[in-house]
Design an enzyme around this catalytic site. Structure first.
Site, mmCIF file in Angstrom:
data_model
loop_
_atom_site.group_PDB
_atom_site.id
_atom_site.type_symbol
_atom_site.label_atom_id
_atom_site.label_comp_id
_atom_site.label_asym_id
_atom_site.label_seq_id
_atom_site.Cartn_x
_atom_site.Cartn_y
_atom_site.Cartn_z
ATOM 1 N N ASN A 89 0.757 -1.184 0.005
ATOM 2 C CA ASN A 89 -0.058 -0.175 -0.019
ATOM 3 C C ASN A 89 0.769 1.212 -0.121
ATOM 4 O O ASN A 89 0.392 2.209 -0.420
ATOM 5 C CB ASN A 89 -0.948 -0.162 1.344
ATOM 6 C CG ASN A 89 -1.402 1.353 1.646
ATOM 7 O OD1 ASN A 89 -2.279 2.024 0.813
ATOM 8 N ND2 ASN A 89 -0.974 2.126 2.783
ATOM 9 N N TYR A 156 5.562 9.286 -10.095
ATOM 10 C CA TYR A 156 4.332 8.399 -9.428
ATOM 11 C C TYR A 156 3.512 7.694 -10.454
ATOM 12 O O TYR A 156 3.481 6.266 -10.284
ATOM 13 C CB TYR A 156 3.340 9.416 -8.829
ATOM 14 C CG TYR A 156 2.343 8.735 -8.101
ATOM 15 C CD1 TYR A 156 2.449 8.245 -6.704
ATOM 16 C CD2 TYR A 156 0.924 8.519 -8.445
ATOM 17 C CE1 TYR A 156 1.404 7.636 -5.918
ATOM 18 C CE2 TYR A 156 -0.173 7.922 -7.767
ATOM 19 C CZ TYR A 156 0.279 7.504 -6.409
ATOM 20 O OH TYR A 156 -0.756 6.801 -5.783
ATOM 21 N N LYS A 160 3.467 3.288 -10.588
ATOM 22 C CA LYS A 160 2.245 2.572 -10.427
ATOM 23 C C LYS A 160 1.994 1.815 -11.809
ATOM 24 O O LYS A 160 1.663 0.903 -11.862
ATOM 25 C CB LYS A 160 1.118 3.461 -10.456
ATOM 26 C CG LYS A 160 1.007 4.302 -8.919
ATOM 27 C CD LYS A 160 0.941 3.239 -7.812
ATOM 28 C CE LYS A 160 0.635 3.927 -6.636
ATOM 29 N NZ LYS A 160 0.796 3.150 -5.247
ATOM 30 N N THR A 193 -6.901 11.968 0.999
ATOM 31 C CA THR A 193 -5.720 11.657 1.896
ATOM 32 C C THR A 193 -4.943 12.932 1.868
ATOM 33 O O THR A 193 -4.987 13.918 1.045
ATOM 34 C CB THR A 193 -4.878 10.555 1.543
ATOM 35 O OG1 THR A 193 -4.792 10.738 0.350
ATOM 36 C CG2 THR A 193 -5.888 9.176 1.790
#
Length: 252
Positions: A89, A156, A160, A193
């Protein structure tokens, strides 16, 4: 026959990781949380000290993290567990800027935490449990940004996308084993978040998509960490887990 289920969770000290850890503990599962710092909130959700193990471990130090996990897994007795699951995660967004303006150190850390560490942890997880006959699962928390490009998000997006790619490879490898693990790389949707705060607070000159992220927040389209975490964990319970290696909770 044991009914104890073991979950290894990275990034369990805050955000959706914390929410998932709390939910797993509430379901009476055993959790090993690997994060840069321990969490009193996570500890408070454990019914007993033996239900939760917290490691303070910088995932940017991939060698140390992988060695530690491999040694620990090899010390376990598989007959003590009904299943074992790794949830990758943890992830970081470096400075939101074009690649030409990104410091090499920030780039290196983002790729280590977001891609190198999940690959290494998955490798030692599978290696240490190769002879275990119980159900084994790996769940990568991926992102829609790994499946579409975005300016000022090269690190990023690449992390991913790489997570999705290695999951496909591992699925092929494990399919040939008599007790191979199932793996899924799952996009969890947009979540309220600290990462979202970082994205919608970025300079518009460096980040052309900043307006889209502001709109998601203003339009109430962000899931809470608890809501998103519940959807991710529910994916693990699906009878067809692993059938589609690349998945998205919004396409359930």
């Amino acid at each position: 026959m044991t009914t104890k289920h073991l979950f290894i969770l990275t990034g369990g000290s805050r955000g959706m990781g914390l929410a998932m850890g709390q939910q797993l503990l509430a379901q009476a599962h055993t959790v090993l949380s690997i994060a840069r710092r321990t969490s009193s909130e996570l500890a408070a959700a454990a019914a007993s000290p033996s239900q939760l193990i917290q490691w303070e471990q910088d995932l940017g130090d991939t060698d140390a993290a992988a060695q530690r996990l491999g040694d620990w897994l090899r010390s376990l007795n598989p007959s003590d567990w009904a299943s074992i699951t790794l949830i990758n995660n943890a992830g970081v967004i470096p400075q939101i800027a074009p690649l030409s303006d990104l410091a090499t150190a920030d780039l290196r850390n983002a790729l280590r935490v977001g891609l190198e560490a999940p690959m290494a942890l998955t490798g030692v997880f599978l290696g240490a449990t190769d002879s275990w006959t119980l159900p084994k699962k790996v769940l990568n928390v991926s992102s829609g940004l790994g499946r579409r490009p975005m300016a000022s998000q090269a690190a990023y997006c690449t992390a991913k996308a790489g997570m999705d790619a290695y999951a496909r490879c591992v699925a092929l490898e494990e399919a040939h084993k008599p007790h191979g693990a199932k793996i899924v790389s799952l996009a969890p949707g947009v979540i309220d978040t600290d990462m979202q705060v970082q994205l919608r607070s970025a300079d518009a000159g460096a980040f052309p998509d900043v307006g889209n992220f502001k709109g998601l927040h203003e339009g109430g389209k962000l899931s809470s960490p608890a809501e998103a975490g519940a959807k991710v964990l529910a994916w693990l319970d699906r009878a067809d887990f692993g059938q589609n290696v690349i998945a998205d909770v919004r396409e359930a």
